[in-house]
Design an enzyme around this catalytic site. Structure first.
Site, PDB file in Angstrom:
ATOM      1  N   ASP A 226      12.731 -36.292  85.128  1.00 18.68           N
ATOM      2  CA  ASP A 226      14.141 -36.056  84.794  1.00 18.68           C
ATOM      3  C   ASP A 226      14.768 -34.896  85.556  1.00 18.68           C
ATOM      4  O   ASP A 226      15.852 -35.010  86.115  1.00 18.68           O
ATOM      5  CB  ASP A 226      14.243 -35.728  83.298  1.00 18.68           C
ATOM      6  CG  ASP A 226      14.519 -36.984  82.511  1.00 18.68           C
ATOM      7  OD1 ASP A 226      14.636 -38.053  83.155  1.00 18.68           O
ATOM      8  OD2 ASP A 226      14.593 -36.890  81.269  1.00 18.68           O
TER       9      ASP A 226
ATOM     10  N   TRP B 135      17.262   1.782  32.602  1.00 13.69           N
ATOM     11  CA  TRP B 135      16.396   1.728  31.420  1.00 13.69           C
ATOM     12  C   TRP B 135      15.132   0.974  31.792  1.00 13.69           C
ATOM     13  O   TRP B 135      15.106   0.251  32.785  1.00 13.69           O
ATOM     14  CB  TRP B 135      17.109   0.992  30.271  1.00 13.69           C
ATOM     15  CG  TRP B 135      18.366   1.658  29.840  1.00 13.69           C
ATOM     16  CD1 TRP B 135      19.598   1.477  30.367  1.00 13.69           C
ATOM     17  CD2 TRP B 135      18.506   2.625  28.813  1.00 13.69           C
ATOM     18  NE1 TRP B 135      20.522   2.269  29.749  1.00 13.69           N
ATOM     19  CE2 TRP B 135      19.868   2.990  28.768  1.00 13.69           C
ATOM     20  CE3 TRP B 135      17.601   3.236  27.923  1.00 13.69           C
ATOM     21  CZ2 TRP B 135      20.360   3.929  27.862  1.00 13.69           C
ATOM     22  CZ3 TRP B 135      18.110   4.159  27.018  1.00 13.69           C
ATOM     23  CH2 TRP B 135      19.477   4.517  26.990  1.00 13.69           C
TER      24      TRP B 135
ATOM     25  N   HIS C 131      16.351 -17.631  78.186  1.00 14.53           N
ATOM     26  CA  HIS C 131      17.682 -17.522  78.786  1.00 14.53           C
ATOM     27  C   HIS C 131      18.483 -16.335  78.227  1.00 14.53           C
ATOM     28  O   HIS C 131      18.994 -15.505  78.975  1.00 14.53           O
ATOM     29  CB  HIS C 131      18.485 -18.801  78.537  1.00 14.53           C
ATOM     30  CG  HIS C 131      17.792 -20.061  78.979  1.00 14.53           C
ATOM     31  ND1 HIS C 131      16.986 -20.108  80.093  1.00 14.53           N
ATOM     32  CD2 HIS C 131      17.800 -21.321  78.472  1.00 14.53           C
ATOM     33  CE1 HIS C 131      16.518 -21.342  80.241  1.00 14.53           C
ATOM     34  NE2 HIS C 131      16.996 -22.095  79.265  1.00 14.53           N
TER      35      HIS C 131
ATOM     36  N   LYS D 289      22.440 -19.313  87.239  1.00 16.87           N
ATOM     37  CA  LYS D 289      23.843 -19.596  86.889  1.00 16.87           C
ATOM     38  C   LYS D 289      24.704 -18.528  87.544  1.00 16.87           C
ATOM     39  O   LYS D 289      24.383 -17.335  87.471  1.00 16.87           O
ATOM     40  CB  LYS D 289      24.028 -19.548  85.372  1.00 16.87           C
ATOM     41  CG  LYS D 289      23.137 -20.541  84.626  1.00 16.87           C
ATOM     42  CD  LYS D 289      23.939 -21.664  84.079  1.00 16.87           C
ATOM     43  CE  LYS D 289      23.068 -22.665  83.374  1.00 16.87           C
ATOM     44  NZ  LYS D 289      23.709 -23.941  83.148  1.00 16.87           N
TER      45      LYS D 289
ATOM     46  N   LYS E 260      21.886 -26.390  68.673  1.00 17.53           N
ATOM     47  CA  LYS E 260      22.185 -27.784  69.043  1.00 17.53           C
ATOM     48  C   LYS E 260      23.146 -28.344  68.001  1.00 17.53           C
ATOM     49  O   LYS E 260      23.199 -27.834  66.868  1.00 17.53           O
ATOM     50  CB  LYS E 260      20.910 -28.620  69.015  1.00 17.53           C
ATOM     51  CG  LYS E 260      19.829 -28.124  69.954  1.00 17.53           C
ATOM     52  CD  LYS E 260      19.817 -28.902  71.230  1.00 17.53           C
ATOM     53  CE  LYS E 260      18.725 -28.419  72.152  1.00 17.53           C
ATOM     54  NZ  LYS E 260      19.070 -28.511  73.560  1.00 17.53           N
TER      55      LYS E 260
ATOM     56  N   LEU F  60      19.065 -17.632  85.283  1.00 16.50           N
ATOM     57  CA  LEU F  60      19.209 -16.587  86.304  1.00 16.50           C
ATOM     58  C   LEU F  60      19.853 -17.142  87.571  1.00 16.50           C
ATOM     59  O   LEU F  60      20.270 -16.384  88.450  1.00 16.50           O
ATOM     60  CB  LEU F  60      17.849 -15.963  86.618  1.00 16.50           C
ATOM     61  CG  LEU F  60      17.255 -15.150  85.467  1.00 16.50           C
ATOM     62  CD1 LEU F  60      15.885 -14.605  85.838  1.00 16.50           C
ATOM     63  CD2 LEU F  60      18.179 -14.009  85.079  1.00 16.50           C
TER      64      LEU F  60
ATOM     65  N   THR G 262       9.553 -37.734  90.321  1.00 10.94           N
ATOM     66  CA  THR G 262      10.313 -38.860  89.777  1.00 10.94           C
ATOM     67  C   THR G 262      10.765 -38.562  88.351  1.00 10.94           C
ATOM     68  O   THR G 262      11.304 -39.418  87.666  1.00 10.94           O
ATOM     69  CB  THR G 262       9.443 -40.135  89.787  1.00 10.94           C
ATOM     70  OG1 THR G 262       8.225 -39.853  89.084  1.00 10.94           O
ATOM     71  CG2 THR G 262       9.112 -40.563  91.197  1.00 10.94           C
TER      72      THR G 262
ATOM     73  N   GLY H  26       6.107 -33.920  90.304  1.00 12.31           N
ATOM     74  CA  GLY H  26       6.969 -34.447  89.229  1.00 12.31           C
ATOM     75  C   GLY H  26       8.258 -34.949  89.850  1.00 12.31           C
ATOM     76  O   GLY H  26       9.341 -34.796  89.284  1.00 12.31           O
TER      77      GLY H  26
ATOM     78  N   ARG I 118      30.264 -27.062  73.690  1.00 15.17           N
ATOM     79  CA  ARG I 118      29.253 -26.611  74.646  1.00 15.17           C
ATOM     80  C   ARG I 118      29.843 -25.447  75.420  1.00 15.17           C
ATOM     81  O   ARG I 118      30.875 -25.593  76.080  1.00 15.17           O
ATOM     82  CB  ARG I 118      28.934 -27.762  75.596  1.00 15.17           C
ATOM     83  CG  ARG I 118      27.877 -27.397  76.615  1.00 15.17           C
ATOM     84  CD  ARG I 118      27.605 -28.549  77.548  1.00 15.17           C
ATOM     85  NE  ARG I 118      26.518 -28.234  78.447  1.00 15.17           N
ATOM     86  CZ  ARG I 118      26.214 -28.953  79.507  1.00 15.17           C
ATOM     87  NH1 ARG I 118      26.909 -30.048  79.795  1.00 15.17           N
ATOM     88  NH2 ARG I 118      25.216 -28.610  80.286  1.00 15.17           N
TER      89      ARG I 118
HETATM   90  C1  BG6 Z   1      16.965 -25.691  78.655  1.00 13.04           C
HETATM   91  C2  BG6 Z   1      16.600 -26.045  77.248  1.00 13.04           C
HETATM   92  O1  BG6 Z   1      16.173 -24.641  79.095  1.00 13.04           O
HETATM   93  O2  BG6 Z   1      18.333 -25.311  78.699  1.00 13.04           O
HETATM   94  C3  BG6 Z   1      17.501 -27.127  76.712  1.00 13.04           C
HETATM   95  O3  BG6 Z   1      15.253 -26.502  77.221  1.00 13.04           O
HETATM   96  C4  BG6 Z   1      18.952 -26.752  76.889  1.00 13.04           C
HETATM   97  O4  BG6 Z   1      17.227 -27.365  75.345  1.00 13.04           O
HETATM   98  C5  BG6 Z   1      19.212 -26.345  78.324  1.00 13.04           C
HETATM   99  O5  BG6 Z   1      19.726 -27.890  76.568  1.00 13.04           O
HETATM  100  C6  BG6 Z   1      20.626 -25.853  78.505  1.00 13.04           C
HETATM  101  O6  BG6 Z   1      20.861 -25.613  79.849  1.00 13.04           O
HETATM  102  P1  BG6 Z   1      22.310 -25.745  80.461  1.00 13.04           P
HETATM  103  O7  BG6 Z   1      22.103 -25.471  81.898  1.00 13.04           O
HETATM  104  O8  BG6 Z   1      22.800 -27.143  80.174  1.00 13.04           O
HETATM  105  O9  BG6 Z   1      23.140 -24.722  79.767  1.00 13.04           O
END
Ligand code: BG6
Length: 788
Positions: free
Chosen positions: A55, A636, A286, A227, A379, A225, A53, A51, A384
């Site tokens: 994202d 009642w 997560h 992070k 979402k 894990l 190529t 995979g 964020r």
């Molecule tokens: C992914 C989810 O596992 O984690 C996504 O599939 C989510 O929906 C992403 O946006 C968030 O990860 P991060 O590293 O941007 O906090």
């Protein structure tokens, strides 16, 4: 050490100049050992990125592999990187070259050195099409030929599956049959989620993979894990054992919040999202992983993968089962429209997939009993940010005024410890410890940090915390690639761990499958709409909003564009929801009515119906309404089957050793009792049901009594057993201040549809005669009954 005789040489000492010789020999031996070791470690690692190529590869994996190369190549390893995909060689090569264009070096590396390293890395990276069994055989041959040609010893092979799970089995089969390295070298296969959809599918996938790979060969990635703040939880707890030992428990922790908020929505990924939703996408993996790291008993050796796993599994075992009431769910308002567009669904399609969820988790063990763990993600929220926040109890009262409170000493300031995963106002990973808790100790790879002046986090200025951030920020995938390379399995999800997590989440997912999520507009516009509270093991939205919000016209609705869909049924308000929510709503309304009545009149007269519909309501009232003024409530009965009774204010259906005999005047006795105790014979609330034939209370179609006239209580005849009944009459019911009609279940669909159309015809449908003179009538219907 490959040659034991070297030790013997190194240990023998010349007899005439023992001192000098000893030193010389030691120096030579050390040098020689160094050479041999370097030679021995000149081992080759092949990394195959499937995979290559896609994202994820473009965004993180190639950069992570480059970082791995920079870190490890100088340490005696040689590498080759095989980018693979289904695409034909020429096109694939071009796509991969694009993905590799944006590789960057660490900030402190000189540009010329960076260019050199990049160049070398690119030379080691080749694209190859991996589609057929022959392609895999050819890959194996090429690796073997390269090893032989360069005279390298093979250390191992890493296959990184950055592909959708439906492709796993084929790839796994091919690797197993033709790409395993020779004896003495390791195989590591790296898998990205989703690992199934529920417990059953996860089990199936695990069994399938288990037929190709050993457990120790599989590295299931949960990128959280990797992070830095998450990876720091166990080391932090370990390094600060002394301070935390007494604090890390139910006596001191008020609650734990594990949060991941996102501003992005699911546009462009709805085909994935429709199938998964936020609980499967984020909470099951997560946030659950973070929960286990916070909650587990701390192993003696926190880097022992085996001990960490064992302690994690203990947490799973102690988790209290989730129920529908443990969660609230929402969906951003434009989601269904995105699904319709991206998945070509008809205009009438409305998705029930949650894009927001908050869940209340309890851990029933000695350490955590009673401490709420709140997991939340969504979402299209206002910011964020991700964090795990441990809020400590605080029962101190400070006498001196606030201006004298010093952050490090005052027990009146909040006491909290936060593993700040990233983003938010702080913008980076961090560990924050309130100064009034303790001064933490962190490894040298973390430094004390300063934030922008005036920054407040979790209700306190940053200056109230000891705040640490990593010296060098690293992307999660790059951290995990390094762990894979070093065979550190503690940062990955084992099969047992995975199945335990699905085992925990699957019942909740099943119970929520038909729950309509609360719609929210998205971003800052959400206002307080998604705020939630918890009590008695349940979690609920703070703002009552049984009516669904529906958007007004216009492409991008604002809150002001929202209108409330007010439902009516036979000209009276209708509350409609799935059964559990409906019961909650009715129970809350009854409690509110009771509290108001007691406040005004000192007592509350409640008349209740029997049958099966209200059983859940009674359970709810009995177990989850601690504020209900039972001491001032008179119960009642709306009707009673003529069977012996044992209840309070029971209908006198059993007099003179016989049941409902006209001459015993039971109906009149009950009417007199009501008149004597209930002012104006007006109940504060009467709860009714509706039978499939339109009966209510024990007033059946064509009943000669009870549908009109003066009698308050009547004897009636039921078409079904037991036939003889006593019932409140319609005139008495209609004197009530409030009448609630609870209708539940598919069996009631037809009568619900019918009664919605008929006028006042109590002879045919006694329920249609329920029209309180001055009180209020409210219908409570679950969707099974109402959506006919
Ligand atoms: C992914 C989810 O596992 O984690 C996504 O599939 C989510 O929906 C992403 O946006 C968030 O990860 P991060 O590293 O941007 O906090």
């Amino acid at each position: 050490m490959s040659d034991p005789s070297l030790f013997l040489v190194c240990l023998s000492v010349h007899p005439r100049h023992p001192g000098m010789w000893k030193m010389l020999i030691v120096v030579m031996c050390v040098a020689l050992l160094g050479c041999l070791q370097a030679q021995e470690l000149q081992e080759h690692v092949s990394i195959i990125l499937l995979g290559a190529t896609g994202d994820l590869a473009k965004k993180y994996l190639w950069q992570g592999l480059f970082q791995l190369y920079l870190d490890e190549v100088g340490r005696g390893h040689s590498f080759s990187f095989h980018g693979a995909a289904l695409t034909a060689p020429k096109q694939g090569q071009e796509l991969m070259a694009k993905a590799l264009e944006s590789l960057s070096c660490p900030k402190d590396m000189a540009p010329s050195h960076c260019a050199e390293e990049k160049d070398q890395f690119l030379q080691l990276s080749r694209y190859r099409q991996l589609k057929t069994a022959e392609d895999y055989q050819a890959l194996n041959k090429d690796i073997e030929a390269q090893l032989q040609h360069a005279g390298l010893r093979e250390a191992g092979r890493i296959f990184y599956f950055s592909v959708p799970p439906f492709a796993y089995a084929d790839i796994a089969r091919n690797i197993n049959s033709s790409c395993r390295p020779g004896p003495g070298a390791w195989l590591r296969v790296v898998l990205e989620k989703p690992f199934g959809h529920d417990h059953f599918s996860a089990q199936q996938l695990a069994t399938e993979l288990g037929s190709f790979f050993q457990e120790e060969e599989m590295y299931r990635v949960d990128h959280y894990l990797g992070k830095q703040a998450v990876a720091q939880i166990l080391p932090f707890r370990d390094q600060n054992r002394k301070a935390l030992d007494s604090l890390w428990n139910r006596h001191h922790v008020e609650r734990v919040e594990i949060i991941m908020k996102e501003t992005v929505d699911a546009e462009g990924r709805t085909s994935f999202y429709e199938e998964y939703g936020v609980i499967r996408d984020v909470l099951q993996n997560h946030l659950t992983e973070v929960l286990t790291l916070v909650a587990m008993e701390l192993p003696l050796n926190v880097s022992s993968a085996e001990a960490v796993l064992r302690h994690k599994l203990q947490v799973f075992q102690a988790l209290r089962g989730l129920q529908r009431g443990s969660a609230v769910v929402g969906q951003y308002q434009s989601y269904s429209e995105q699904v319709r567009r991206e998945l070509q669904k008809p205009d009438s399609f409305h998705s029930l997939t949650p894009t927001f969820a908050a869940v209340l988790v309890h851990i029933d063990n000695l350490r955590w009993e009673g401490v709420p763990f709140i997991l939340m993600s969504g979402k299209a929220l206002d910011e964020r940010v991700g964090y795990a926040r441990i809020l400590f109890k605080n029962q101190a009262c400070c006498v001196q005024s606030e201006k004298h409170w010093a952050a490090a000493q005052s027990q009146c300031l909040p006491r909290q410890l936060i593993f700040h995963i990233g983003h938010g106002d702080l913008g980076s990973p961090a560990v924050l410890v309130s100064r009034n808790l303790f001064r933490p100790s962190l490894p040298s790879s973390w430094k004390e940090m300063e934030g922008p002046p005036g920054l407040r986090l979790f209700g306190s200025p940053l200056s109230d915390y000891y705040a640490y951030s990593p010296v060098q920020e690293r992307d999660a995938h790059s951290v995990l690639l390094s762990h894979i390379f070093h065979g550190r399995k503690d940062s990955f999800i084992t099969t047992e761990n995975l199945l335990a997590s699905w085992g925990f989440w699957t019942p909740l997912l099943e119970s929520l499958a038909h729950k309509a999520p609360r719609l929210y507009p998205g971003g800052a516009e959400n206002g307080r709409l998604l705020d939630f509270e918890f009590s008695s093991g349940r979690l609920f939205f703070s703002q009552q909003q049984p009516e669904q919000l529906v958007p007004g016209p216009g492409p991008a609705p604002m809150p002001s564009d929202f209108q409330v869909l007010r439902a009516k049924y036979r000209e009276s308000p209708l509350v409609s929801a799935w059964s559990e929510e409906l019961i909650s709503k009715l129970a809350n309304d009854i409690e509110a009515t009771a509290v108001r009545a007691v406040r005004r009149f000192g007592q509350f007269h409640l008349a209740l119906s029997g049958g099966s519909s209200p059983v859940a309501l009674f359970q709810q009232l009995a177990t989850a309404h601690y504020g209900f003024p039972w001491a001032h409530t008179h119960l009642w009965l709306v009707d009673e089957r003529c069977v012996p009774y044992y209840n309070i204010h029971p209908m006198p259906v059993h007099l003179q050793q016989r049941l409902c005999a006209e001459e015993d005047q039971g109906a009149q006795i009950y009417a007199r009792e009501i008149s004597a105790l209930v002012a104006n014979s007006s109940f504060d609330l009467v709860l009714l049901g509706m039978g499939a034939d339109g009966h209510t209370a024990s007033l059946f179609p064509q009943s000669p009594t009870g549908l009109d006239g003066e009698q308050l209580v009547v004897l009636t005849t039921s078409p079904s057993q037991p036939h003889r009944r006593m019932s409140l009459s319609l005139p008495l019911i209609n004197r009530a201040k409030k009448v609630a009609v609870l209708v539940m279940g598919r069996m009631k669909r037809e009568i619900t549809a019918l009664v919605s159309r008929v006028g006042y015809e109590p002879k045919k449908w006694p329920i249609s005669g329920v029209l309180p003179h001055s009180g209020q009538l409210v219908w409570y219907m679950d969707y099974d009954a109402f959506l006919a």
